[in-house]
Design a protein around this motif. Structure first.
Motif, PDB file in Angstrom:
ATOM      1  N   SER A  20       0.829  -1.209   0.000  1.00  0.00           N
ATOM      2  CA  SER A  20       0.000   0.000   0.000  1.00  0.00           C
ATOM      3  C   SER A  20       0.866   1.263   0.000  1.00  0.00           C
ATOM      4  O   SER A  20       0.555   2.234  -0.699  1.00  0.00           O
ATOM      5  CB  SER A  20      -0.955  -0.003   1.199  1.00  0.00           C
TER       6      SER A  20
ATOM      7  N   ASP B  95       2.399   1.567  -3.495  1.00  0.00           N
ATOM      8  CA  ASP B  95       1.431   2.035  -4.490  1.00  0.00           C
ATOM      9  C   ASP B  95       1.039   3.493  -4.261  1.00  0.00           C
ATOM     10  O   ASP B  95       0.760   4.227  -5.205  1.00  0.00           O
ATOM     11  CB  ASP B  95       0.202   1.121  -4.501  1.00  0.00           C
TER      12      ASP B  95
ATOM     13  N   ARG C 217      -0.515   4.828  -7.570  1.00  0.00           N
ATOM     14  CA  ARG C 217      -1.360   3.776  -8.134  1.00  0.00           C
ATOM     15  C   ARG C 217      -2.534   3.532  -7.208  1.00  0.00           C
ATOM     16  O   ARG C 217      -2.517   3.951  -6.057  1.00  0.00           O
ATOM     17  CB  ARG C 217      -0.561   2.470  -8.248  1.00  0.00           C
ATOM     18  N   ARG C 218      -3.521   2.796  -7.706  1.00  0.00           N
ATOM     19  CA  ARG C 218      -4.663   2.455  -6.866  1.00  0.00           C
ATOM     20  C   ARG C 218      -4.163   1.616  -5.681  1.00  0.00           C
ATOM     21  O   ARG C 218      -3.381   0.674  -5.863  1.00  0.00           O
ATOM     22  CB  ARG C 218      -5.692   1.652  -7.655  1.00  0.00           C
ATOM     23  N   ILE C 219      -4.585   1.999  -4.487  1.00  0.00           N
ATOM     24  CA  ILE C 219      -4.098   1.298  -3.294  1.00  0.00           C
ATOM     25  C   ILE C 219      -5.067   0.176  -2.942  1.00  0.00           C
ATOM     26  O   ILE C 219      -6.258   0.423  -2.789  1.00  0.00           O
ATOM     27  CB  ILE C 219      -3.973   2.274  -2.114  1.00  0.00           C
ATOM     28  N   SER C 220      -4.524  -1.054  -2.833  1.00  0.00           N
ATOM     29  CA  SER C 220      -5.426  -2.140  -2.430  1.00  0.00           C
ATOM     30  C   SER C 220      -5.446  -2.231  -0.908  1.00  0.00           C
ATOM     31  O   SER C 220      -5.729  -1.250  -0.247  1.00  0.00           O
ATOM     32  CB  SER C 220      -5.043  -3.445  -3.113  1.00  0.00           C
ATOM     33  N   ASP C 221      -5.134  -3.375  -0.364  1.00  0.00           N
ATOM     34  CA  ASP C 221      -5.242  -3.512   1.096  1.00  0.00           C
ATOM     35  C   ASP C 221      -4.167  -2.729   1.833  1.00  0.00           C
ATOM     36  O   ASP C 221      -3.015  -2.733   1.433  1.00  0.00           O
ATOM     37  CB  ASP C 221      -5.101  -4.978   1.490  1.00  0.00           C
TER      38      ASP C 221
ATOM     39  N   ASP D 151      -1.844  -2.713   4.747  1.00  0.00           N
ATOM     40  CA  ASP D 151      -1.266  -3.620   5.750  1.00  0.00           C
ATOM     41  C   ASP D 151      -0.553  -2.811   6.817  1.00  0.00           C
ATOM     42  O   ASP D 151       0.033  -1.768   6.540  1.00  0.00           O
ATOM     43  CB  ASP D 151      -0.287  -4.585   5.088  1.00  0.00           C
TER      44      ASP D 151
ATOM     45  N   ARG E  25     -14.082  -2.047   8.365  1.00  0.00           N
ATOM     46  CA  ARG E  25     -13.023  -2.358   7.410  1.00  0.00           C
ATOM     47  C   ARG E  25     -12.055  -3.323   8.078  1.00  0.00           C
ATOM     48  O   ARG E  25     -11.944  -3.330   9.301  1.00  0.00           O
ATOM     49  CB  ARG E  25     -12.257  -1.103   7.001  1.00  0.00           C
TER      50      ARG E  25
ATOM     51  N   TYR F  19      -8.115  -4.969   8.426  1.00  0.00           N
ATOM     52  CA  TYR F  19      -6.689  -4.686   8.226  1.00  0.00           C
ATOM     53  C   TYR F  19      -5.865  -5.871   8.690  1.00  0.00           C
ATOM     54  O   TYR F  19      -6.120  -6.412   9.762  1.00  0.00           O
ATOM     55  CB  TYR F  19      -6.284  -3.446   9.033  1.00  0.00           C
TER      56      TYR F  19
ATOM     57  N   GLN G 284       3.265  -5.742 -13.390  1.00  0.00           N
ATOM     58  CA  GLN G 284       2.319  -4.776 -12.809  1.00  0.00           C
ATOM     59  C   GLN G 284       2.818  -3.339 -12.876  1.00  0.00           C
ATOM     60  O   GLN G 284       2.032  -2.415 -13.041  1.00  0.00           O
ATOM     61  CB  GLN G 284       2.050  -5.131 -11.339  1.00  0.00           C
TER      62      GLN G 284
ATOM     63  N   LYS H 207      -1.185 -12.782 -11.147  1.00  0.00           N
ATOM     64  CA  LYS H 207      -0.942 -11.331 -11.084  1.00  0.00           C
ATOM     65  C   LYS H 207      -0.108 -10.895 -12.289  1.00  0.00           C
ATOM     66  O   LYS H 207      -0.337  -9.836 -12.867  1.00  0.00           O
ATOM     67  CB  LYS H 207      -0.259 -10.944  -9.772  1.00  0.00           C
TER      68      LYS H 207
END
Ligand code: ATP
Ligand code: MG
Length: 399
Positions: free
Chosen positions: A28, A31, A36-40, A42, A76, A78, A167, A201
């Motif tokens: 995260s 990204d 970039r789009r941030i996923s999870d 951590d 949410r 985490y 990616q 991926k």
């Protein structure tokens, strides 16, 4: 700072209020710096899993042995992982034992690449002891520490490097690449499930062709399930203009290039440990794709395959034909939408009614008759209406 970090700041604060350190880490932060789009998001903390569980009311044990607790906070979730080192590596796989530690620095040191070894605190301050930000600026994938050691510790990191090429369109730093070429056979020791996660991926990354070229150049492909003798098929993929394809479509394209059908196709997909449901879907796509390459869709094939399969087949057909118009895809989808029925249960008559009409007991004739009715409705010889169907059947019976 931006979302989703903002929502997660209270989680860091709660850990800190209890006397521990806590940071955002890993993908995260990388990204975020890459915009970039941030996923999870951590989180890494000096609190042990037990301590984390005492602080939060809602937690799920998802990997206690690796120090990871899932914390649910304001709807949410985490992944909160205790700072750790991975001391002893057996068989080039995951560490045999995990040691929890209280130092962020050491935790960052065990991470794979410098771009993934950056932490961020609750005020957005970046902690970057291995110059990960420079690597990001230079678009370089560089191991934390000596590449040979790091790949020997965990061979999966070599696949991770290549999937990050796909990616992020980064390049591998020279020593990292050298070590990869030398140590790539160690991938034999890695569980297929872990390889599949990285391979998928890679297949979905926007620079997948660049990654596939590296796989070929470094012979990495030869250490993936059932790809050893298939260099040509991977090269064939490079010859196509790949558009926005979903994962099952990428698998289908790969199987197509491998020229696998029937049992061979199934064995290949099973060797990759794909779930049965996905295997079935890929098999359907390939069945109709091969048919589509010989002829246009028939009404009956549109009906039996359904809109998701039609869409996948058409997307792949366009890739194979080098055609970029979406018009024909829409044409077939429209034809499907216009079908008078979408499946057998929509026929306006059932077995019980048929038995009554013909005053006959059940038997194979029932299924045959329903099939005849289904065909006639699809061919628009009759409309899907109980009365009309009955009239038509009685007429047929007289002739
Ligand atoms: P993604 O955006 O795909 O999730 P990621 O970098 O977050 O990418 P994860 O697999 O979620 O990848 O791992 C999270 C972090 O854990 C990584 O950024 C890295 O710091 C560390 N990590 C993951 N796998 C390894 C590994 N095999 N060896 C060392 N560190 C790893
Ligand atoms: Mg991640």
């Amino acid at each position: 700072m931006i979302e989703p970090f903002l929502s997660a700041v209270p989680v860091l604060k709660k850990l800190e209020d209890a006397g521990f350190e806590a940071y955002f880490v890993g993908g995260s932060v990388r990204d975020y710096l890459l915009e970039r789009r941030i996923s999870d998001v951590d989180i890494a903390t000096s609190a042990t899993p037990d301590e984390v569980k005492e602080i939060f009311t809602k937690t799920v044990d998802i990997g206690i042995e690796h120090g990871t607790v899932l914390v649910i906070y304001r709807n949410r979730s985490y992944e909160v992982t205790t700072f750790r080192t991975e001391a002893e590596y057996k068989d080039f796989r995951r560490p045999k034992e995990v040691f929890f530690i209280r130092s962020l620095n050491e935790d960052l040191m065990r991470r794979d690449f410098t771009m993934n070894a950056i932490a961020m605190d609750n005020s957005g301050q970046i902690i970057d002891p291995f110059a990960g930000q420079t690597a990001i600026k230079e678009k370089i994938i560089r191991t934390v520490g000596n590449a040979t050691d790091r790949f020997q510790e965990d061979a999966l990191r070599m696949m991770r490097a290549v999937r990050f090429v796909s990616q992020l369109s980064f390049d591998m730093e020279e020593n990292t690449k050298k070590a990869l070429i030398e140590l790539v056979p160690l991938l034999e020791n890695i569980a297929i499930e872990r390889k599949r996660v990285e391979f998928e991926k890679l297949l979905l990354g926007s620079n997948r062709k660049k990654a596939i070229r590296i796989m070929l150049e470094t012979s990495l492909y030869a250490y993936l399930p059932s790809l050893k003798n298939n260099k040509d098929s991977l090269e064939e993929i490079l010859s196509y203009e790949l558009q926005d394809l979903a994962i099952h479509e990428m698998w289908s394209l790969l199987v197509f290039c491998l020229k696998y059908k029937g049992k061979q196709m199934e064995t290949f997909l099973r060797n990759w440990r794909l779930p049965l449901k996905e295997i079935r879907e890929i098999q359907l796509i390939l069945f109709y794709l091969h048919k589509r390459l010989e002829q246009e869709w028939t009404v009956y094939d549109l009906y039996t395959s359904g809109s998701t399969i039609i869409l996948s087949v058409e997307k792949l057909y366009q890739v194979l034909k080098g055609n970029k118009e979406n018009e024909t895809i829409q044409k077939w989808l429209n034809l499907y939408e216009d079908l008078p029925i979408k499946n057998r249960s929509e026929i306006d008559v059932n077995g019980v009614e048929l038995m009554a009409w013909f005053n006959q007991k059940g038997g194979p004739w029932l299924k045959e008759t329903l099939f005849t009715i289904e065909q006639a409705i699809l061919d628009r010889k009759i409309v899907n209406d109980k009365r009309k169907i009955k009239e038509w059947l009685m007429e047929c019976n007289q002739n």
